[in-house]
Structure formats: C-alpha cells, structure tokens
Enzyme design. Structure first.
Site, PDB file in Angstrom:
ATOM      1  N   PHE A  76       9.859   5.244   7.925  1.00 47.62           N
ATOM      2  CA  PHE A  76       9.876   4.426   9.131  1.00 47.62           C
ATOM      3  C   PHE A  76       9.408   2.999   8.896  1.00 47.62           C
ATOM      4  O   PHE A  76       9.785   2.103   9.640  1.00 47.62           O
ATOM      5  CB  PHE A  76       8.984   5.050  10.220  1.00 47.62           C
ATOM      6  CG  PHE A  76       9.337   6.463  10.550  1.00 47.62           C
ATOM      7  CD1 PHE A  76      10.664   6.859  10.637  1.00 47.62           C
ATOM      8  CD2 PHE A  76       8.356   7.417  10.760  1.00 47.62           C
ATOM      9  CE1 PHE A  76      10.999   8.166  10.937  1.00 47.62           C
ATOM     10  CE2 PHE A  76       8.678   8.724  11.066  1.00 47.62           C
ATOM     11  CZ  PHE A  76      10.008   9.107  11.155  1.00 47.62           C
ATOM     12  N   CYS A  77       8.588   2.800   7.901  1.00 46.30           N
ATOM     13  CA  CYS A  77       7.912   1.508   7.798  1.00 46.30           C
ATOM     14  C   CYS A  77       7.425   1.270   6.376  1.00 46.30           C
ATOM     15  O   CYS A  77       7.535   2.127   5.500  1.00 46.30           O
ATOM     16  CB  CYS A  77       6.722   1.461   8.755  1.00 46.30           C
ATOM     17  SG  CYS A  77       5.438   2.661   8.335  1.00 46.30           S
ATOM     18  N   GLN A  78       6.897   0.074   6.183  1.00 41.57           N
ATOM     19  CA  GLN A  78       6.170  -0.295   4.973  1.00 41.57           C
ATOM     20  C   GLN A  78       4.761  -0.706   5.383  1.00 41.57           C
ATOM     21  O   GLN A  78       4.570  -1.304   6.437  1.00 41.57           O
ATOM     22  CB  GLN A  78       6.857  -1.464   4.254  1.00 41.57           C
ATOM     23  CG  GLN A  78       8.296  -1.211   3.864  1.00 41.57           C
ATOM     24  CD  GLN A  78       9.047  -2.509   3.639  1.00 41.57           C
ATOM     25  OE1 GLN A  78       9.437  -3.189   4.589  1.00 41.57           O
ATOM     26  NE2 GLN A  78       9.246  -2.868   2.384  1.00 41.57           N
ATOM     27  N   LEU A  92       0.814  -1.209   0.000  1.00 32.84           N
ATOM     28  CA  LEU A  92       0.000   0.000   0.000  1.00 32.84           C
ATOM     29  C   LEU A  92       0.848   1.259   0.000  1.00 32.84           C
ATOM     30  O   LEU A  92       0.485   2.257  -0.625  1.00 32.84           O
ATOM     31  CB  LEU A  92      -0.936   0.004   1.218  1.00 32.84           C
ATOM     32  CG  LEU A  92      -2.012  -1.084   1.251  1.00 32.84           C
ATOM     33  CD1 LEU A  92      -2.797  -1.013   2.549  1.00 32.84           C
ATOM     34  CD2 LEU A  92      -2.944  -0.950   0.055  1.00 32.84           C
ATOM     35  N   GLY A  93       1.954   1.242   0.710  1.00 34.47           N
ATOM     36  CA  GLY A  93       2.790   2.441   0.781  1.00 34.47           C
ATOM     37  C   GLY A  93       4.090   2.151   1.502  1.00 34.47           C
ATOM     38  O   GLY A  93       4.268   1.101   2.126  1.00 34.47           O
ATOM     39  N   ASP A 114       1.563  14.878  12.552  1.00 33.51           N
ATOM     40  CA  ASP A 114       1.859  14.550  11.145  1.00 33.51           C
ATOM     41  C   ASP A 114       0.578  14.552  10.322  1.00 33.51           C
ATOM     42  O   ASP A 114       0.343  13.650   9.514  1.00 33.51           O
ATOM     43  CB  ASP A 114       2.555  13.195  11.043  1.00 33.51           C
ATOM     44  CG  ASP A 114       3.219  12.999   9.676  1.00 33.51           C
ATOM     45  OD1 ASP A 114       3.405  14.002   8.952  1.00 33.51           O
ATOM     46  OD2 ASP A 114       3.543  11.849   9.336  1.00 33.51           O
ATOM     47  N   LYS A 122       1.436  -2.795   9.118  1.00 36.60           N
ATOM     48  CA  LYS A 122       2.512  -1.808   9.166  1.00 36.60           C
ATOM     49  C   LYS A 122       3.769  -2.506   9.668  1.00 36.60           C
ATOM     50  O   LYS A 122       3.855  -2.904  10.830  1.00 36.60           O
ATOM     51  CB  LYS A 122       2.121  -0.651  10.088  1.00 36.60           C
ATOM     52  CG  LYS A 122       3.094   0.503  10.115  1.00 36.60           C
ATOM     53  CD  LYS A 122       2.530   1.650  10.959  1.00 36.60           C
ATOM     54  CE  LYS A 122       3.451   2.852  10.934  1.00 36.60           C
ATOM     55  NZ  LYS A 122       2.881   3.987  11.725  1.00 36.60           N
TER      56      LYS A 122
END
EC number: 2.7.12.1
Length: 915
Positions: free
Chosen positions: A616-618, A611-612, A731, A634
């Site tokens: 920091f993460c996938q 998805l993105g 954020d 996540k």
C-alpha cells in the site's frame, strides 16, 4: 607590437606582481593553518601548544640581523614536565634559529627578571595566545612548512622533518607548561610581540625598529600588569587520547551545566594507563560524551586544581561494533543479555547528521589574525578579501539570527542541510557521506587580561564568520579538526552515531529550523544535535533567490505553493519533471513515489533513508526541519483505492490519539498528514526496530518466556484499549510491533491501514497469512477476536524463533492449523463461504501437500506442547486459549490481562489505559 601594447602588458604584469605580493601573507597563513590541522588530525597523539613569552630572557645579540624561519605549528611536548624551584611547571624546550645556513640551538635561562631586555631575536614572527596547557605524552616531531610548497602527507605521517626541534626558553615565572602558538613562515609583515615594563619596552625582532618597518604587521602588546596577570592566567587544557591506526573519532559534548560550575574532567591515556583529574571552575563546561560513564584506570592518577576560564576535554572514543555475537546453540537469551547486545547493534536514532557551520567555512578563505584594540591601524592581513565574504555571509545570517546576547549562544545546524548559505560557499563535489557521524564544533574566545582582542570589521558581525575551520578532505571527512584564525580557540570533534542521516558538506544555516546565530563576546557553541528550538522560516521568494540553483525548473514554480520553506533538498539526483510519465515523472508504473534520499518532502522534511515498503505504501525515515525531530513518513501509493483506505486509517488514528493523549496504550501516534505531488503522506513518531528484526538479530533462536510475557502484556493492553472502542487492528504481526527503544522492552503497535470499526468492516482479505485467523480464511464473519488469534501466533514465534503455522498459501495455512489443532467444528465449516476450496462435500479436509517436503498434511498428528516445548503450563494454556476455532471461545484482551501467565508482569508492564 606597439609600444603602447608593451606598456599595457608591463603595467598589467606589475599589477599582478603587486597583487601576488599583497596576497602572499594570507596565502602563507592559510597553507600553514591547513597543514597544521592536517598534521594534528593524522598523527599527533598529543599536541601541546608553545607557551606565550610571559618573561623575556636575556640576550645580548640584539643587533645581530638574523633570518627567522618559523612555522605555524602546535608544538608537541617532547619531554616530561619538570618542577622549577618556584613551584611552576616548566617544560624543556629548544628554539632552533637559522642564521644564514647555520642552525644554532639556543637554550635560554630559567631565571626570570623584570629588567630583561628582549626575548630571542628569533621570536620575531612568533605570536602566541595567552593560554596554557600541560601534557606528558611524547609525539612525533612536526616538519617545517615553507610558504612555497606543501609537503606530502607521508612526511606528516612519518614525522620526519628537516627542521630542528623547537624548544622554548624556560622561565621560573611561567605558570603553565605550554601555550598555543601560531606563527607564519616568511611572511612579509611579521607579527611581533612587544613586552612593556616600567623600565621600557623591548621588541622581539632582530632590530627594535622592526615595528616601524613593518607597518602592516599585527602587534600584541603586553604591559607589566598584564604579564603579571598572565602568570595566573587560566589554562586551556587539551587532553587527547592517542589515535589508533583505524583513526577513531573524538567525542565532545557540551553539558547543560550552569556557568562557573565546577567540572571534573577525566583524561584517559591508553598508552601508559595514567589518568589525571583536573578540577576547574569553568566558564563553559565541556564534558565528555562517552557511551558509558566509566571511571579512569586506577593505575596512577594526579589531581591538579587550576583556575581556568575554559576547560576543553577531547577524548577518543571507539564506536561500538554493529555486529552482534553469534549464538551457536539454541539456548534462550536472557533479557539483560539481549538488550546489552542490542545496545551495540543500534544506537539512539536521533543524532545529528550535519556538519557545523565552521566545518563548511573551512573551504573558504580564512580570515587573518585580528589586531589588538589598542592598535588603531588595521592589519594588512585583514584585507578586503575576507571582508567581502564576511559581509555577504553576515547578510544571509541576519534573516535567521535571534536577538544578540552579550554572553553566549548556541548555533545548531541540523542534519545535512543544503542549508541556506554555505551551499553558496561549499562545492557540491566536496559532499561526502558520513553516515553515523555528527560533528560538534566548540569555539571559545579567550580574552587577554590586559586587553581583549577584537574581530576585524568584516567579521565582527558574526562569531561564526570570524572563526573558520579546516577539514581534511583527504580523509573523506571522517575526522574534522577546527583551526582558529583569529584570537579564538576552536575545538572540533566527531561523534559516532549509528542511525544518523548521511552528512553532506554543503550546508546552510537558514534551512535548519533550529539554527540560531548570535553575536557573542565570550562563547559561541556550534553543535549538530537536533533540538526542539524555535525554527527559522523563509518565504518562497527568499528561497528562490538563495537556492535557485538547487531547485529544478518545476520546483521553482512548485515552491510558490508552500508559504513556509524549511528545506530545499540536498542532492543533484532530483526527479525531473516529465509530463509524458506517470504523475509527471514522480511515480513509477504502479503509482509508487520515486523516493530520492537527501531530497525534500513538501520543502520541510529531508528523506534520510527507506525504512520499508509494502503493497500500500512506502515508509521512509525523515528529518522534520520545523520541529527538529526524526520522523517516519508513510507515503501512500497514488491510486484511489489506497487513498480511500488511508482516509479510514487517518480517521482511526486521530480518534485513538484523542482518546490516548499520553500514549499509555502502546499505540503509535499520528503527527500530521498532507498531500505532496498527488500522494497522501502521513507522519509518525520514529520508533526502533520491529519484532521480526528483533528475532533476526538473535538469529531466529527465540527469547525467554520472561521477555515474551512482557511483550504479551503490552500487546494485550493495546488490544483492550482497541476493544473498548470497537476497533479491529486486522494486521497484527511482528513487523507491525515496534520497540520504542533498541535497548528496552517497551513496544508500540503500528500500521492501522487495514483497521476498521467493528460495525464498519470494509475488507474481507485481511491479516498476514501466518497470523490469519480461520474465520478470515474460511470467509465467515469476523470480529475483534481475530487479533487475539494473531497474538497467540506472535507470542509463540517470539519464543521459538519460527512461525507456528508457516503456510505458503491459504490451503496449506489451514492444513498447518488442522495438523496441530485438529479439524474445525462442523458449525465453523457450515458457516464458511469458501468451504468448497478446503473441504469435500462430506466435510473432510481436502489433501494438501507440504510445500517443503512434499508430504501430505495429516489432521491432529502434531502435539501443540511438543511443537513449542516451553515447559510452562501456564504459557501453553494461554496460547491455546488464544487459538480456539470458535471466535466466541477465545480469550478476550481483558481476560488475558488477568491470566495466570500474564498476571506476574501486569503491574509494572501494562499501565492503565484511558477508559
């Protein structure tokens, strides 16, 4: 060569010859069934089965020996139906027989008599199911199928045939136009149809002693009572809309209506714009699954009421195009228009992605037609070859089967499971990607009024094992048609979806948490839609026995650490263990997990797509085989600083979920978190597109103020909820605001990775640049008012389609702000810890060039109202209240919900949140 060797070879050859001879019956049946299914898939607009021989016709040539060549076909109706003198609907049909090399069309009399001696000799190999259907559409003729070869696909597509047109004898006692029939060609043990009456019985062969000669054949016997009841037997209506040249898919869904509830079945015919509504009390209500419930065309209609046991309606549907209309003018899109177009862009995310069990079994040997219970002798076609497979398959199914029910059961196979038994059956090279398609197979057992057909001993343990489906691999599995081998009628459809995971033909029942297999005597339904049903769990030891070939050597040891196994992966591209690489080869150089689609996460989740990806993460879309739901996973980077940050996020998310159990604050809920291969993984509910993509589908032209107001009220509701708990999101940006549904304006806030409690600030470098508040840029102390600044920037961007302050770096970002809002107050500059970067010693801003034009920014030369041109003074005032230099002067979330611009939608859009 010695004589002994010759004798051994000769004996071996004789054994092979006998084996081939004994296998010819099943081989011919399988070829016929496959070609029948392929032809039905490729070209038949309307395939109507031949009616069973309810009334024998007069024929004086009982002693003539004829060579009967019949084919396994579902005969299309050639001419419109005609009403007989007795009110029965009789189709015109012709039966062509071959006596030697001569073809003789035979048209039988429409008169019926109880003393009729026999059906024509040429019905010797014809067996037909006791179902009836009617149709008026004209289709191409089907080619004959000889057992020794298979005609190319072109012959099926063109409709050319060397055989004659098949017509059946008309009879005034027939209550329906046609019934499904299945015959085999040139089979040594033909299937005979015997009709018994008070005056005696007659066999449909060229000789009445055929049943004695063919001891291995299956005989379907009918008594006078059964024949009279068959005249009033329920009709099995199959209505097909014509396929277009692009091979549109069919859609059938099973409704949750109660048994024997009246069902209105609507049949749309795009060729002649006619529609027929058939109202029948159905035993298994099967309704059309359409994008929208639209009435049939009003040009002509006919209504028929028929008592039926099962009514199946198959309707061709065209999936909506995924492209959106392109607007060439910058005019604002209305709310209704936007979401109407989004309905075509994105369908609901959770649709099933897996092939059904029947589709998987299409690649194995199909079980032969079963014998009637009255016949004590087992058919030669029901040989041990099918029983060996069925027994093995049934043993595997036992671990996942529920308590058998005597009526019906639903078997659900979840998206692209490597699942647990069919992976042993289906070859991996047959695996195809069928994104945005889900297959629904409905298998309905039709009972004869005189005696019910029983399954063979090998397949009686499971209805799934007794009915195999055949799929056309030549069409890359885009359409799947199911063919019944025993006395069952199977209907297979393919439903288009947009966000479904890619399908794989290698399936398993046990790996699906919601799969339940039961022995059913009336109806078995196999569907692929994910449901929240009780899941099936297997232990690591069982998984190792069943799927050791699907696991790498490292996984064979790793799986023992997981007491519950739901999914083992459905890919041959798994990451290999390598102790010389970072994290044993599972990570890249920067600590990111190597994501492999169709692989598993913790032997429970299937990775569907990415998805993105952030710093920091996938985030990946996955399917949870325990709950039967699509989720967002996540995956944090494998570094200590990101791990500590994630622990803070988990702490905040669990706190928010506890305080908002009903999700009224428009904030995403954390489902679970766990460790897998040294990565901390968080699972969330799966939402729709974010607001940036929402702008993108509208070509960044922005949306009208009504929709912007709806979004603003919901974001303010979330910020008020956070503010009361002293939490800073830190954020806020369009990418972190997601639509709940692609066709509605409900939203949720996500990504609390930078969040903190107001008195526990951890980071100084926060917020995305376009939405970064001045105090964060200047390095002063910040509070929850930084989220209000971000809100003002977001709402302007949703309205205009472009960012309000598009700086390429922090100096340009501050210059963009000063160009619209003017220079900051002296108090703000004095409190800045980074003023040397942005200001001269006397407090004047340092010159900054526009990264695009190269020109210098000037202070206060750009009017805010001219920049957005909203024409709404309340909206302008609201945004200006959000964009104050002094944080203490900005509007709060509580005040914002009472603002004149927001108050119009606060009642329906912003529900009350927990205090």
């Amino acid at each position: 060569m010695t004589s002994l060797h010759k004798q051994i070879i000769e004996s071996h050859n004789n054994d092979i010859t006998k084996l081939k001879s004994s296998m010819s019956t099943r081989a011919a049946a399988r070829r016929s069934v496959c070609l029948s299914s392929m032809s039905y898939t490729l070209g038949a607009d309307d395939v109507t089965p031949i009616t069973s021989n309810t009334t024998p016709s007069n024929n004086n040539n009982n002693n003539n020996t004829t060579t009967t060549i019949t084919t396994t076909t579902t005969t299309p109706t050639i001419s419109p139906l005609k009403q007989s003198t007795t009110g029965s609907i009789i189709p015109k049909s012709i039966l062509v027989t071959k006596s030697g090399s001569k073809e003789e069309p035979i048209v039988s009399s429409s008169k019926s008599s109880s003393n009729s001696s026999s059906i024509n000799n040429n019905f010797n190999n014809l067996y037909s199911a006791s179902t009836f259907s009617s149709s008026t559409k004209k289709v191409h003729e089907r080619p004959s199928i000889n057992p020794g070869f298979r005609k190319p696909r072109e012959a099926l597509l063109s409709g050319n045939s060397d055989s004659g047109i098949i017509k059946k004898p008309s009879s005034s006692s027939t209550s329906s136009s046609s019934s499904s029939s299945s015959t085999t060609s040139n089979i040594k043990a033909p299937i005979q149809i015997s009709h018994s009456s008070n005056s005696g019985s007659s066999s449909s062969g060229g000789n009445n002693n055929n049943s004695d000669d063919n001891s291995g054949s299956s005989t379907i016997k009918h008594t006078a009572a059964s024949l009279s009841k068959m005249k009033l037997s329920p009709s099995h209506t199959i209505s097909d809309s014509p396929r277009s040249s692009t091979m549109k898919s069919r859609s059938v869904s099973i409704s949750n209506g109660s048994l024997f509830s009246p069902t209105n079945t609507s049949v749309n015919n795009s060729n002649n714009n006619t529609s027929s509504n058939i109202k029948t009390p159905t035993k298994s209500s099967i309704s059309e699954n359409l994008d929208q419930n639209t009435p049939p065309p009003p040009s002509s209609s006919s209504t028929t009421k028929t008592p039926t046991a099962t009514t199946t309606t198959t309707t061709t549907t065209t999936s909506s195009s995924s492209s959106t209309s392109t607007n060439t003018t910058p005019s604002k899109s209305s709310v209704d228009d936007v979401f109407a177009r989004l309905a075509n862009v994105s369908k609901p995310a959770i649709k099933s992605r897996s092939l059904s069990v029947s589709a998987s079994l299409a690649r194995v040997e199909q079980s032969p037609p079963t014998k009637d219970k009255g016949d004590k002798e087992s058919s030669s076609s029901s040989s041990s070859s099918s029983s060996s497979f069925s027994s093995k398959f049934t043993k595997i199914l036992r671990s996942s089967s529920k308590t058998p029910t005597p009526t019906s059961s639903n078997t659900t196979v979840q998206p692209s499971t490597t699942s647990l038994s069919a992976s042993k059956i289906s070859s991996r090279k047959d695996t195809k990607s069928l994104s945005s398609f889900s297959t629904t197979t409905t298998t309905t057992t039709l009972k004869s009024s005189s005696s019910s057909s029983s399954s063979s001993s090998s397949s009686s343990k499971s209805n799934i094992a007794s009915s195999s489906s055949s799929s056309s691999n030549n069409l890359t599995n885009l359409l799947t048609q199911s063919q019944s081998i025993s006395s069952t009628s199977t209907s297979t459809t393919t439903t288009p979806t947009s966000t479904s995971p890619t399908l794989a033909s290698s399936m398993s029942v046990l790996s699906s948490p919601t799969s339940t297999t039961t022995t059913s005597t009336s109806t078995t339904s196999t569907t692929t839609t994910p449901t929240k049903s009780s899941c099936t769990i297997i232990t690591p030891s069982i998984a190792l026995k069943l799927y050791i070939n699907d696991l790498t050597s490292a996984e064979q040891s790793e799986i023992l650490d997981y007491p519950q196994i739901y999914f083992t992966g459905n890919t041959n591209k798994k990451t290999k263990f390598n102790s010389q690489l970072p994290n044993n080869g599972y990570d890249n150089d920067i600590g990111e997990y190597k994501v492999v689609e169709r692989d598993h996460i913790a032997y429970r989740f299937e990775i569907v797509s990415i998805l993105g990806q952030g710093s920091f993460c996938q985030v990946v879309k996955g399917y949870d085989y325990k709950t039967g739901e699509m989720v967002a996973l996540k995956i944090l980077r494998n570094q200590k600083r990101f791990h500590n940050q994630a622990l803070t996020e988990i702490k905040i998310l669990e706190y928010l979920k506890t305080n908002d159990p009903n999700s009224t604050a428009s904030i995403v809920h954390l489902n679970n978190y766990f460790y897998f291969r040294n990565h901390l993984i968080l699972t969330f509910e799966l939402l729709s597109m974010n607001l940036y993509d929402f702008l993108k589908v509208n070509h960044f032209q922005g949306y009208n103020l009504n929709l912007v107001r709806r979004f603003g009220a919901q974001i303010l509701t979330s910020l008020r909820f956070l503010s009361k708990r002293n939490i800073i999101h830190a954020d806020l940006k369009p990418e972190n605001i997601l639509l709940k549904s692609p066709t509605k304006s409900g939203i949720k806030l996500i990504d609390f990775g930078s969040s903190c409690f107001e008195n526990e600030q951890i980071f100084t470098y926060i917020q995305s640049r376009f939405y970064r508040s001045p105090e964060v840029i200047l390095g002063t102390k910040y509070d929850k008012s930084i989220d209000i600044w971000s809100l003002g920037c977001i709402l302007v961007e949703i309205f205009t389609g472009v960012p309000l302050f598009p700086g390429s770096d922090e100096p340009e970002q501050l210059a963009c702000i000063m160009e619209v809002l003017g220079a900051p107050p002296k108090s703000v500059i004095d409190n800045s810890t980074r003023k040397d970067i942005f200001f001269e010693d006397d407090g004047t801003p340092k010159p900054v060039k526009n990264s695009t034009t190269g020109e210098l920014y000037t202070i206060g030369t750009k009017s805010f109202k001219d920049s957005i041109r909203s024409g709404d003074e309340d909206f302008d005032n609201f945004i200006l209240d959000c964009l104050k230099w002094e944080p203490s002067q900005r509007i709060t979330a509580e005040q914002g919900l009472k603002h004149d611009w927001i108050i119009k939608v606060i009642a329906p859009t912003a529900p009350s949140t927990p205090s």
